[in-house]
Design a protein around this motif. Structure first.
Motif, PDB file in Angstrom:
ATOM      1  N   ARG A 120     -24.430 -23.004 -38.585  1.00 48.61           N
ATOM      2  CA  ARG A 120     -24.667 -24.340 -38.028  1.00 48.61           C
ATOM      3  C   ARG A 120     -23.520 -24.799 -37.134  1.00 48.61           C
ATOM      4  N   LEU A 121     -22.386 -24.119 -37.180  1.00 48.92           N
ATOM      5  CA  LEU A 121     -21.181 -24.559 -36.475  1.00 48.92           C
ATOM      6  C   LEU A 121     -21.048 -23.878 -35.120  1.00 48.92           C
ATOM      7  N   THR A 122     -20.759 -24.660 -34.105  1.00 48.49           N
ATOM      8  CA  THR A 122     -20.408 -24.134 -32.796  1.00 48.49           C
ATOM      9  C   THR A 122     -19.261 -24.977 -32.260  1.00 48.49           C
ATOM     10  N   SER A 123     -18.577 -24.454 -31.267  1.00 55.32           N
ATOM     11  CA  SER A 123     -17.443 -25.197 -30.729  1.00 55.32           C
ATOM     12  C   SER A 123     -17.278 -24.906 -29.249  1.00 55.32           C
ATOM     13  N   ALA A 124     -16.570 -25.790 -28.595  1.00 53.51           N
ATOM     14  CA  ALA A 124     -16.220 -25.612 -27.187  1.00 53.51           C
ATOM     15  C   ALA A 124     -14.776 -26.056 -27.008  1.00 53.51           C
ATOM     16  N   LEU A 125     -14.043 -25.293 -26.235  1.00 55.06           N
ATOM     17  CA  LEU A 125     -12.657 -25.604 -25.907  1.00 55.06           C
ATOM     18  C   LEU A 125     -12.590 -25.839 -24.410  1.00 55.06           C
ATOM     19  N   VAL A 151      -5.912 -30.404 -23.665  1.00 56.61           N
ATOM     20  CA  VAL A 151      -6.708 -29.379 -24.335  1.00 56.61           C
ATOM     21  C   VAL A 151      -7.574 -30.115 -25.340  1.00 56.61           C
ATOM     22  N   GLU A 152      -8.876 -29.841 -25.282  1.00 51.70           N
ATOM     23  CA  GLU A 152      -9.792 -30.530 -26.189  1.00 51.70           C
ATOM     24  C   GLU A 152     -10.726 -29.526 -26.840  1.00 51.70           C
ATOM     25  N   LEU A 153     -10.866 -29.625 -28.145  1.00 51.80           N
ATOM     26  CA  LEU A 153     -11.800 -28.808 -28.904  1.00 51.80           C
ATOM     27  C   LEU A 153     -12.913 -29.716 -29.394  1.00 51.80           C
ATOM     28  N   SER A 154     -14.147 -29.334 -29.122  1.00 56.59           N
ATOM     29  CA  SER A 154     -15.300 -30.055 -29.645  1.00 56.59           C
ATOM     30  C   SER A 154     -16.019 -29.117 -30.601  1.00 56.59           C
ATOM     31  N   ALA A 155     -16.351 -29.614 -31.771  1.00 58.10           N
ATOM     32  CA  ALA A 155     -17.083 -28.813 -32.747  1.00 58.10           C
ATOM     33  C   ALA A 155     -18.349 -29.567 -33.129  1.00 58.10           C
ATOM     34  N   VAL A 156     -19.431 -28.841 -33.192  1.00 59.14           N
ATOM     35  CA  VAL A 156     -20.720 -29.418 -33.554  1.00 59.14           C
ATOM     36  C   VAL A 156     -21.258 -28.610 -34.723  1.00 59.14           C
ATOM     37  N   MET A 157     -21.653 -29.307 -35.775  1.00 59.63           N
ATOM     38  CA  MET A 157     -22.219 -28.642 -36.943  1.00 59.63           C
ATOM     39  C   MET A 157     -23.537 -29.319 -37.281  1.00 59.63           C
ATOM     40  N   ASP A 214     -15.326 -31.151 -41.849  1.00 62.68           N
ATOM     41  CA  ASP A 214     -13.880 -31.136 -42.125  1.00 62.68           C
ATOM     42  C   ASP A 214     -13.474 -29.862 -42.857  1.00 62.68           C
ATOM     43  N   ASP A 215     -14.269 -29.435 -43.816  1.00 63.61           N
ATOM     44  CA  ASP A 215     -13.958 -28.210 -44.564  1.00 63.61           C
ATOM     45  C   ASP A 215     -13.991 -26.990 -43.648  1.00 63.61           C
ATOM     46  N   ALA A 216     -14.985 -26.923 -42.764  1.00 61.19           N
ATOM     47  CA  ALA A 216     -15.106 -25.784 -41.852  1.00 61.19           C
ATOM     48  C   ALA A 216     -13.952 -25.728 -40.859  1.00 61.19           C
ATOM     49  N   LEU A 217     -13.398 -26.888 -40.506  1.00 61.08           N
ATOM     50  CA  LEU A 217     -12.318 -26.959 -39.515  1.00 61.08           C
ATOM     51  C   LEU A 217     -10.939 -27.163 -40.135  1.00 61.08           C
ATOM     52  N   ALA A 218     -10.839 -27.043 -41.443  1.00 60.16           N
ATOM     53  CA  ALA A 218      -9.592 -27.357 -42.151  1.00 60.16           C
ATOM     54  C   ALA A 218      -8.369 -26.657 -41.570  1.00 60.16           C
ATOM     55  N   SER A 219      -8.481 -25.373 -41.241  1.00 62.86           N
ATOM     56  CA  SER A 219      -7.305 -24.652 -40.729  1.00 62.86           C
ATOM     57  C   SER A 219      -6.870 -25.197 -39.371  1.00 62.86           C
ATOM     58  N   LEU A 220      -7.796 -25.626 -38.541  1.00 60.87           N
ATOM     59  CA  LEU A 220      -7.434 -26.219 -37.246  1.00 60.87           C
ATOM     60  C   LEU A 220      -6.888 -27.631 -37.414  1.00 60.87           C
ATOM     61  N   PHE A 241     -10.361 -24.492 -17.702  1.00 59.33           N
ATOM     62  CA  PHE A 241     -10.830 -23.308 -18.409  1.00 59.33           C
ATOM     63  C   PHE A 241     -11.690 -23.813 -19.543  1.00 59.33           C
ATOM     64  N   PHE A 242     -12.934 -23.358 -19.576  1.00 57.74           N
ATOM     65  CA  PHE A 242     -13.900 -23.783 -20.586  1.00 57.74           C
ATOM     66  C   PHE A 242     -14.296 -22.571 -21.407  1.00 57.74           C
ATOM     67  N   LEU A 243     -14.416 -22.754 -22.705  1.00 62.27           N
ATOM     68  CA  LEU A 243     -14.790 -21.674 -23.605  1.00 62.27           C
ATOM     69  C   LEU A 243     -15.760 -22.229 -24.639  1.00 62.27           C
ATOM     70  N   SER A 244     -16.853 -21.540 -24.867  1.00 62.42           N
ATOM     71  CA  SER A 244     -17.847 -21.960 -25.852  1.00 62.42           C
ATOM     72  C   SER A 244     -18.079 -20.819 -26.833  1.00 62.42           C
ATOM     73  N   SER A 245     -17.965 -21.118 -28.113  1.00 60.49           N
ATOM     74  CA  SER A 245     -18.133 -20.068 -29.113  1.00 60.49           C
ATOM     75  C   SER A 245     -19.575 -19.599 -29.170  1.00 60.49           C
ATOM     76  N   PHE A 246     -19.746 -18.348 -29.515  1.00 60.68           N
ATOM     77  CA  PHE A 246     -21.061 -17.775 -29.722  1.00 60.68           C
ATOM     78  C   PHE A 246     -21.154 -17.375 -31.177  1.00 60.68           C
ATOM     79  N   GLY A 247     -22.255 -16.847 -31.572  1.00 55.96           N
ATOM     80  CA  GLY A 247     -22.469 -16.496 -32.959  1.00 55.96           C
ATOM     81  C   GLY A 247     -23.552 -17.369 -33.531  1.00 55.96           C
ATOM     82  N   GLY A 248     -23.673 -17.386 -34.832  1.00 54.79           N
ATOM     83  CA  GLY A 248     -24.690 -18.206 -35.464  1.00 54.79           C
ATOM     84  C   GLY A 248     -26.081 -17.800 -35.039  1.00 54.79           C
ATOM     85  N   ALA A 249     -26.942 -18.783 -34.847  1.00 48.49           N
ATOM     86  CA  ALA A 249     -28.345 -18.537 -34.545  1.00 48.49           C
ATOM     87  C   ALA A 249     -28.555 -17.823 -33.217  1.00 48.49           C
TER      88      ALA A 249
END
Length: 183
Positions: free
Chosen positions: A3-8, A15-21, A30-36, A100-108
């Motif tokens: 369910r989690l995706t992110s964009a940097l 520098v901005e990180l956006s996370a969508v779950m 918060d638990d999924a992003l705890a290390s960040l 510079f834009f980066l979007s995570s892949f994976g998940g569905a």
């Protein structure tokens, strides 16, 4: 968690990180992003809005008349040299809005639809775009050269491109866009 995706997104000033779950509680996010979230003292904004509102806040392209960006799909972690390369380019942008834009892949996205698909990049870790954005026509040569050089230098770490983002100088565009599905 699928369910989690992110964009940097980074430009010369931030520098901005956006996370969508999708379908998650704030605690699950918060638990999924705890290390960040444990790094420094990040400024946090939480939204629980319809997708178009969230997307408008994640994809924050500046409203400028001139743009050129290139695409990369990346299937392996960036080595230290690639990260240094990105930092070097971002420290020398032709304009403050170049990014510079980066979007995570994976998940569905990893699950091919029934019957298959022409999209060959389901195994990518992330998608990224180095891009120049500017307002002054006098910056055309400098901005276009910066974006093209950034793209070319980053290609050795990438494994394909997105067909909707033309990488015009690519002589191997069929392979970049369609991979094994080029035929």
């Amino acid at each position: 968690d699928e369910r989690l995706t992110s964009a940097l997104e980074m430009d010369s000033g931030a520098v901005e990180l956006s996370a969508v779950m999708h379908g998650a509680s704030r605690q699950e996010l918060d638990d999924a992003l705890a290390s960040l979230l444990a790094i420094g003292d990040p400024e946090l904004t939480y939204m629980n809005e319809p997708w178009p509102v969230i997307y408008a806040n994640v994809d924050r392209a500046p409203d400028l008349p001139f743009w050129k960006f290139y695409s990369h799909f990346v299937k392996t972690e960036f080595p230290h040299e690639a990260i240094e390369l990105i930092c070097e380019y971002m420290a020398n942008t032709p304009s403050p809005a170049s990014n510079f834009f980066l979007s995570s892949f994976g998940g569905a996205v990893r699950h091919a639809p029934a019957g298959g698909s022409a999209f060959p990049h389901r195994d990518a870790l992330f998608y990224c775009e180095p891009g120049a954005a500017w307002e002054d026509p006098a910056l055309h040569p400098k901005a276009l050269r910066w974006a093209g050089d950034f793209w070319r230098d980053l290609r050795r770490y990438s494994h394909g491109a997105y067909v909707n983002v033309p990488n015009a100088p690519a002589t191997d565009w069929e392979q970049q866009y369609y991979g094994v599905n080029a035929e």
